[in-house]
Design a protein around this motif. Structure first.
Motif, PDB file in Angstrom:
ATOM      1  N   LYS A   1      -6.827 -69.007  -7.080  1.00  0.00           N
ATOM      2  CA  LYS A   1      -7.767 -68.441  -6.118  1.00  0.00           C
ATOM      3  C   LYS A   1      -7.082 -68.131  -4.789  1.00  0.00           C
ATOM      4  CE  LYS A   1     -11.920 -70.625  -8.019  1.00  0.00           C
ATOM      5  NZ  LYS A   1     -13.036 -71.579  -7.754  1.00  0.00           N
ATOM      6  N   MET A   2      -6.178 -69.023  -4.379  1.00  0.00           N
ATOM      7  CA  MET A   2      -5.456 -68.779  -3.131  1.00  0.00           C
ATOM      8  C   MET A   2      -4.594 -67.530  -3.236  1.00  0.00           C
ATOM      9  SD  MET A   2      -4.312 -72.593  -1.873  1.00  0.00           S
ATOM     10  CE  MET A   2      -3.373 -71.890  -0.518  1.00  0.00           C
ATOM     11  N   ASP A   3      -3.952 -67.329  -4.407  1.00  0.00           N
ATOM     12  CA  ASP A   3      -3.149 -66.120  -4.597  1.00  0.00           C
ATOM     13  C   ASP A   3      -4.018 -64.863  -4.505  1.00  0.00           C
ATOM     14  OD1 ASP A   3      -0.885 -67.626  -4.900  1.00  0.00           O
ATOM     15  OD2 ASP A   3      -1.041 -67.726  -7.086  1.00  0.00           O
ATOM     16  N   ILE A   4      -5.207 -64.920  -5.126  1.00  0.00           N
ATOM     17  CA  ILE A   4      -6.113 -63.769  -5.061  1.00  0.00           C
ATOM     18  C   ILE A   4      -6.537 -63.494  -3.622  1.00  0.00           C
ATOM     19  CG2 ILE A   4      -8.387 -62.926  -5.764  1.00  0.00           C
ATOM     20  CD1 ILE A   4      -8.001 -64.538  -8.379  1.00  0.00           C
ATOM     21  N   LEU A   5      -6.872 -64.569  -2.901  1.00  0.00           N
ATOM     22  CA  LEU A   5      -7.278 -64.395  -1.508  1.00  0.00           C
ATOM     23  C   LEU A   5      -6.139 -63.834  -0.658  1.00  0.00           C
ATOM     24  CD1 LEU A   5      -9.340 -67.679  -0.937  1.00  0.00           C
ATOM     25  CD2 LEU A   5     -10.230 -65.353  -1.151  1.00  0.00           C
ATOM     26  N   VAL A   6      -4.931 -64.264  -0.940  1.00  0.00           N
ATOM     27  CA  VAL A   6      -3.774 -63.741  -0.194  1.00  0.00           C
ATOM     28  C   VAL A   6      -3.600 -62.256  -0.463  1.00  0.00           C
ATOM     29  CG1 VAL A   6      -1.273 -63.828  -0.027  1.00  0.00           C
ATOM     30  CG2 VAL A   6      -2.578 -65.941  -0.013  1.00  0.00           C
ATOM     31  N   THR A   7      -3.755 -61.852  -1.743  1.00  0.00           N
ATOM     32  CA  THR A   7      -3.637 -60.429  -2.088  1.00  0.00           C
ATOM     33  C   THR A   7      -4.717 -59.604  -1.393  1.00  0.00           C
ATOM     34  OG1 THR A   7      -2.727 -61.088  -4.232  1.00  0.00           O
ATOM     35  CG2 THR A   7      -3.499 -58.826  -4.010  1.00  0.00           C
ATOM     36  N   GLU A   8      -5.965 -60.101  -1.442  1.00  0.00           N
ATOM     37  CA  GLU A   8      -7.048 -59.381  -0.787  1.00  0.00           C
ATOM     38  C   GLU A   8      -6.825 -59.290   0.725  1.00  0.00           C
ATOM     39  OE1 GLU A   8     -10.566 -61.396  -1.888  1.00  0.00           O
ATOM     40  OE2 GLU A   8     -10.613 -60.622  -3.953  1.00  0.00           O
ATOM     41  N   THR A   9      -6.312 -60.351   1.284  1.00  0.00           N
ATOM     42  CA  THR A   9      -6.044 -60.337   2.723  1.00  0.00           C
ATOM     43  C   THR A   9      -4.977 -59.314   3.075  1.00  0.00           C
ATOM     44  OG1 THR A   9      -6.600 -62.702   2.822  1.00  0.00           O
ATOM     45  CG2 THR A   9      -5.411 -61.777   4.700  1.00  0.00           C
ATOM     46  N   GLU A  10      -3.934 -59.220   2.241  1.00  0.00           N
ATOM     47  CA  GLU A  10      -2.891 -58.223   2.483  1.00  0.00           C
ATOM     48  C   GLU A  10      -3.452 -56.811   2.376  1.00  0.00           C
ATOM     49  OE1 GLU A  10       0.142 -59.109  -0.295  1.00  0.00           O
ATOM     50  OE2 GLU A  10       0.949 -60.823   0.847  1.00  0.00           O
ATOM     51  N   GLU A  11      -4.305 -56.568   1.353  1.00  0.00           N
ATOM     52  CA  GLU A  11      -4.905 -55.242   1.217  1.00  0.00           C
ATOM     53  C   GLU A  11      -5.779 -54.919   2.424  1.00  0.00           C
ATOM     54  OE1 GLU A  11      -6.995 -55.280  -2.441  1.00  0.00           O
ATOM     55  OE2 GLU A  11      -5.184 -55.213  -3.700  1.00  0.00           O
ATOM     56  N   LEU A  12      -6.564 -55.897   2.859  1.00  0.00           N
ATOM     57  CA  LEU A  12      -7.416 -55.686   4.029  1.00  0.00           C
ATOM     58  C   LEU A  12      -6.585 -55.385   5.269  1.00  0.00           C
ATOM     59  CD1 LEU A  12     -10.239 -55.730   5.265  1.00  0.00           C
ATOM     60  CD2 LEU A  12      -9.992 -58.203   5.585  1.00  0.00           C
ATOM     61  N   ALA A  13      -5.463 -56.074   5.412  1.00  0.00           N
ATOM     62  CA  ALA A  13      -4.586 -55.808   6.563  1.00  0.00           C
ATOM     63  C   ALA A  13      -4.026 -54.394   6.502  1.00  0.00           C
ATOM     64  CB  ALA A  13      -3.458 -56.836   6.595  1.00  0.00           C
ATOM     65  N   GLU A  14      -3.648 -53.948   5.299  1.00  0.00           N
ATOM     66  CA  GLU A  14      -3.150 -52.579   5.151  1.00  0.00           C
ATOM     67  C   GLU A  14      -4.232 -51.559   5.493  1.00  0.00           C
ATOM     68  OE1 GLU A  14      -1.643 -52.220   1.236  1.00  0.00           O
ATOM     69  OE2 GLU A  14       0.117 -53.506   1.593  1.00  0.00           O
ATOM     70  N   ASN A  15      -5.470 -51.804   5.031  1.00  0.00           N
ATOM     71  CA  ASN A  15      -6.569 -50.881   5.345  1.00  0.00           C
ATOM     72  C   ASN A  15      -6.835 -50.833   6.848  1.00  0.00           C
ATOM     73  OD1 ASN A  15      -6.931 -50.280   2.623  1.00  0.00           O
ATOM     74  ND2 ASN A  15      -8.380 -51.965   2.319  1.00  0.00           N
ATOM     75  N   ILE A  16      -6.760 -51.999   7.482  1.00  0.00           N
ATOM     76  CA  ILE A  16      -6.982 -52.031   8.929  1.00  0.00           C
ATOM     77  C   ILE A  16      -5.904 -51.236   9.646  1.00  0.00           C
ATOM     78  CG2 ILE A  16      -6.977 -53.559  10.939  1.00  0.00           C
ATOM     79  CD1 ILE A  16      -8.330 -55.671   9.169  1.00  0.00           C
ATOM     80  N   LEU A  17      -4.657 -51.359   9.184  1.00  0.00           N
ATOM     81  CA  LEU A  17      -3.572 -50.597   9.807  1.00  0.00           C
ATOM     82  C   LEU A  17      -3.770 -49.095   9.604  1.00  0.00           C
ATOM     83  CD1 LEU A  17      -0.484 -52.809   8.865  1.00  0.00           C
ATOM     84  CD2 LEU A  17      -1.518 -52.536  11.122  1.00  0.00           C
ATOM     85  N   LYS A  18      -4.202 -48.705   8.378  1.00  0.00           N
ATOM     86  CA  LYS A  18      -4.457 -47.280   8.130  1.00  0.00           C
ATOM     87  C   LYS A  18      -5.586 -46.765   9.020  1.00  0.00           C
ATOM     88  CE  LYS A  18      -2.895 -47.306   3.323  1.00  0.00           C
ATOM     89  NZ  LYS A  18      -3.310 -47.134   1.904  1.00  0.00           N
ATOM     90  N   TRP A  19      -6.663 -47.558   9.128  1.00  0.00           N
ATOM     91  CA  TRP A  19      -7.787 -47.156   9.984  1.00  0.00           C
ATOM     92  C   TRP A  19      -7.346 -47.033  11.435  1.00  0.00           C
ATOM     93  CZ3 TRP A  19     -10.123 -49.808  14.015  1.00  0.00           C
ATOM     94  CH2 TRP A  19     -11.312 -49.259  14.493  1.00  0.00           C
ATOM     95  N   TRP A  20      -6.491 -47.947  11.855  1.00  0.00           N
ATOM     96  CA  TRP A  20      -6.003 -47.906  13.227  1.00  0.00           C
ATOM     97  C   TRP A  20      -5.166 -46.650  13.465  1.00  0.00           C
ATOM     98  CZ3 TRP A  20      -1.020 -49.222  15.551  1.00  0.00           C
ATOM     99  CH2 TRP A  20      -1.097 -49.350  16.925  1.00  0.00           C
TER     100      TRP A  20
END
Length: 235
Positions: A172-191
């Protein structure tokens, strides 16, 4: 200012210089003889070297004496150093307090020693008393940690289930880490998109001002649509 050399006939203005100049001119004395006479005698050089050697030997003797004093201080530090003396005084004070307490309780201690052993005490020879003190410290530490040891033993049958739960939690921690990385990438793209939009706004305002200045009417358009511009003829 250095004094003039009387042996130099070229620079001397006194009587000795004039006399030497006359001798050189007449050929009685050569310039080489005068140059040799100006050199310092070797004996004086040896005397100066001997004085330097004597001074160095005296300095070496002084250093050796200081080293011997430091060694003596190191060897006798446990006797004369205040730090070690304070430790010894503290130890002696503790022993004195203990002996004083023993003397105060001498009567009760004598009565306890005179009582027969009725399975209340374990007779131990005096030479083993210090080992018993260490053994009692170990026993106290073991009793303090006994509950923790028992809890560990109780958890042994459930070890497999705990390991499975830990594996699931790690997944579960690995999945959360992956989702967090994707969310960070989306935030950077939006920025980045917001930066592009912010950079385009001044250009759009400039174009609107230009169109308004030249009486050019542009209907509201989306960013991707293309509509020809209508120009109002002033005539």
């Amino acid at each position: 200012m250095a004094a003039a050399n009387p042996w130099d006939p070229a620079s001397a203005s006194n009587a000795a210089g004039l006399l030497l100049g006359h001798f050189v001119a007449s050929g009685l004395v050569t310039q080489e003889m005068l140059n040799i006479s100006k050199k310092s005698a070797s004996c004086f050089v040896n005397f100066s070297r001997l004085q330097q050697i004597t001074n160095i030997q005296a300095e070496i003797y002084q250093k050796n004496l200081e080293i011997e004093l430091l060694r003596l201080e190191k060897d006798t530090a446990d006797v004369v150093h205040p730090f070690f003396l304070a430790q010894k005084c503290h130890t002696l004070q503790s022993m004195s307090n203990h002996l004083e307490a023993v003397l105060k309780e001498k009567r009760s201690l004598r009565q306890r020693l005179m009582k027969p052993i009725c399975q209340e005490n374990l007779p131990i020879e005096a030479i083993y008393h210090r080992y018993m003190v260490h053994l009692l410290e170990l026993a106290v530490n073991f009793i303090e940690k006994l509950e923790t040891h028992l809890e560990t033993i109780r958890n042994i049958p459930h070890l497999d289930a705990n390991l499975k739960n830990m594996s699931k939690a790690l997944a579960k921690m690995d999945i959360l880490v992956t989702e967090t990385e994707e969310l960070a990438e989306n935030i950077l793209k939006w920025w980045e998109q917001q930066r592009e939009v912010s950079s385009c706004i001044p250009k759009i305002l400039t174009e609107e001002n230009y169109l308004h200045k030249h009486d050019i009417i542009m209907p509201p358009l989306s960013f991707n649509s293309k509509v020809p511009i209508q120009t109002i003829n002033a005539k």
